[in-house]
Each structure stands twice: as structure tokens, then as C-alpha cells.
Design a protein around this motif. Structure first.
Motif, PDB file in Angstrom:
ATOM      1  N   ILE A  14      -1.818   5.979   1.103  1.00 21.20           N
ATOM      2  CA  ILE A  14      -3.276   5.921   1.187  1.00 21.20           C
ATOM      3  C   ILE A  14      -3.808   7.032   2.084  1.00 21.20           C
TER       4      ILE A  14
ATOM      5  N   ILE B  28     -14.721  -1.262  -1.543  1.00 17.31           N
ATOM      6  CA  ILE B  28     -13.341  -1.210  -2.021  1.00 17.31           C
ATOM      7  C   ILE B  28     -13.193  -2.274  -3.099  1.00 17.31           C
TER       8      ILE B  28
ATOM      9  N   GLU C 141      -2.539   1.800  -4.651  1.00 17.41           N
ATOM     10  CA  GLU C 141      -2.927   3.203  -4.546  1.00 17.41           C
ATOM     11  C   GLU C 141      -4.427   3.351  -4.748  1.00 17.41           C
ATOM     12  N   LEU C 142      -5.033   4.296  -4.025  1.00 16.46           N
ATOM     13  CA  LEU C 142      -6.479   4.492  -4.073  1.00 16.46           C
ATOM     14  C   LEU C 142      -6.892   5.443  -5.180  1.00 16.46           C
TER      15      LEU C 142
ATOM     16  N   LYS D 101      -6.450  -4.891  -1.511  1.00 16.77           N
ATOM     17  CA  LYS D 101      -7.754  -4.645  -0.891  1.00 16.77           C
ATOM     18  C   LYS D 101      -7.884  -5.306   0.478  1.00 16.77           C
TER      19      LYS D 101
ATOM     20  N   ILE E 281      -8.666   0.270  -5.682  1.00 20.19           N
ATOM     21  CA  ILE E 281      -7.232   0.158  -5.435  1.00 20.19           C
ATOM     22  C   ILE E 281      -6.568  -0.369  -6.703  1.00 20.19           C
TER      23      ILE E 281
ATOM     24  N   SER F  56      -4.207  -6.415  -5.489  1.00 20.61           N
ATOM     25  CA  SER F  56      -4.042  -4.957  -5.492  1.00 20.61           C
ATOM     26  C   SER F  56      -3.880  -4.368  -4.095  1.00 20.61           C
TER      27      SER F  56
ATOM     28  N   LEU G 177       0.842  -1.189   0.000  1.00 15.19           N
ATOM     29  CA  LEU G 177       0.000   0.000   0.000  1.00 15.19           C
ATOM     30  C   LEU G 177       0.881   1.244   0.000  1.00 15.19           C
TER      31      LEU G 177
END
Length: 228
Positions: A32, A44, A224-225, A52, A220, A50, A29
Motif C-alpha cells: 500500500i 475507502i 491492494e489499492l 478496508k 481496495i 478486502s 494488505l
């Protein structure tokens, strides 16, 4: 402790999470930032791998993140040890695991009773029976997990997550092991809890119909969001 009604459910700032592998550091991650309001429902979504489920577990305090801040109803998770996070989870959190996590030595009824029994609730039996009826398993209450199908175990796990009326419910692919009819039943239960009790709902899902029912969808991609 501040009044939770005046607080956001969840605030994440500059969250990074990495693990060490045989090939070096793996960044799961990256940077975020996320704000979830009390009573909001958020889906999500994203490809497998990814990040999540990792993010969901960190938000619930099941693991400790590498960098940044996660505040759950005003409590900074990075400032708590495992015992402190466990106490916070017991106070606020329900979690539906993709792999059920039922106790094999307990019946369906006993598994659902457990959260309230640990809190000393004398009505644990009545609440568990009510929830098992809602998920269509009133005829299976004395069965052990090994005697239940995957879909039935998932429904027991969902009933258990609902048992203590959590302030925030995290769900990892809650309909992933269910057929169409039972999937809709579980979706309805999730959103009934969200609306009737004001429960904050955070769902990881590949199910577009479930995601569409949430107030917001967040994607995601490579850790990255991106707001959908």
C-alpha cells in the motif's frame, strides 16, 4: 515536533500487513502506498473482507503494521510503542467505530464528555450537550447505551468522536446503522467538520452517496489499492 500545518496528514509507503492463522500466514494488505493531504476528505471503498477496516485501524495507530511506513502528521507509527501511539491519537485523532465502543456504565452525555474530560477541558459538559443536540439526541443525554437503539448509539459515538475537534477523523461505516434521515444528518456533520475546521476525513463506507461527497475515492481489492 514540526508544525502540523506544513505537513501531510498521512503518508503510507510500502505497507504490508499479515496475520498468522491456523492455515498459515494471511496477507491482508499488500504494497500500500497512499498520500492524504491535510484537510482532504477520502473515501475507502471495496468489498467486505478486502482490508478496508484493517487499513483504517492501522492508519489511526490502533494496531501495528507488519512492514512499511505510516507517518501521521510527521510521526512514524512503526517507531512508537503502544503508549506512544496512544499519545499521538490523543493529540490528533478521532475515530468512529462501526461497533460504537460506548462505555456501558456512562450515560450518553458522559460518553461524549469523556475525551475532553481526559484532556482537562472544563467546558466538556457544554461541548457534549451541543454535539448531542446536533445529532438529534438532546432528549436522550441521561440514557445509558443499553437504553438506546443501535442508531442512537451510533450517533452518540459520532458526537464523542467530534468532541475533541480532532485534526484527523477516521470513520468506519459511520452511516451503516442509521436510517436515511439520520444518515444525511451525520454526513452533513462530517463534511461541516471537514470544511469549517479543516479536519482531514478518512471514511470507510459502502454508501455511494457518502463516498461521492469526498474529494477522492480509493478502492481496495484483495488488499491492494486502486484510485477511483
Amino acid at each position: 515536533m514540526q508544525d502540523t500545518d506544513t505537513l501531510s496528514a498521512l503518508t503510507i509507503e510500502k505497507l504490508n500487513h499479515s496475520v498468522t492463522t491456523s492455515n498459515g500466514q494471511l496477507d491482508i494488505l499488500k504494497g500500500i502506498n497512499l498520500h492524504i493531504k491535510d484537510g482532504e476528505s477520502v473515501a475507502i471503498i471495496g468489498a467486505s473482507g478486502s482490508g478496508k477496516s484493517t487499513l483504517l485501524g492501522l492508519m489511526a495507530g490502533l494496531d501495528q503494521h507488519t512492514e512499511g511506513s505510516i507517518r501521521l502528521y510527521g510521526e512514524a507509527l512503526e517507531q512508537l510503542d503502544e503508549e506512544g501511539r496512544a499519545i499521538l491519537r490523543g493529540r490528533y485523532v478521532g475515530f468512529i467505530f462501526q461497533s460504537f465502543h460506548l462505555l456501558p456504565s456512562l450515560t450518553a452525555l458522559e460518553n461524549v464528555m469523556l475525551p475532553n474530560e481526559l484532556k482537562g477541558n472544563r467546558k466538556a459538559d457544554d461541548r457534549a450537550r451541543e454535539l448531542l443536540e446536533k445529532v438529534g439526541l438532546s432528549h436522550r443525554i441521561e440514557h445509558y447505551p443499553r437504553q438506546l437503539s443501535g442508531g442512537e448509539q451510533q450517533r452518540v459515538a459520532i458526537a464523542r468522536a467530534f468532541a475533541s475537534a480532532p485534526k484527523i477523523l477516521f470513520a468506519d461505516e459511520p452511516t451503516g446503522n442509521l436510517d436515511g434521515k439520520n444518515g444525511v444528518l451525520v454526513e452533513d456533520l462530517l463534511f461541516d467538520l471537514n470544511k469549517q475546521q479543516g479536519t482531514t476525513l478518512v471514511v470507510v463506507t459502502h454508501n455511494p452517496e457518502l463516498a461521492a461527497r469526498c474529494d477522492r475515492q480509493i478502492e481496495i481489492h484483495d488488499g491492494e489499492l486502486k484510485e477511483s
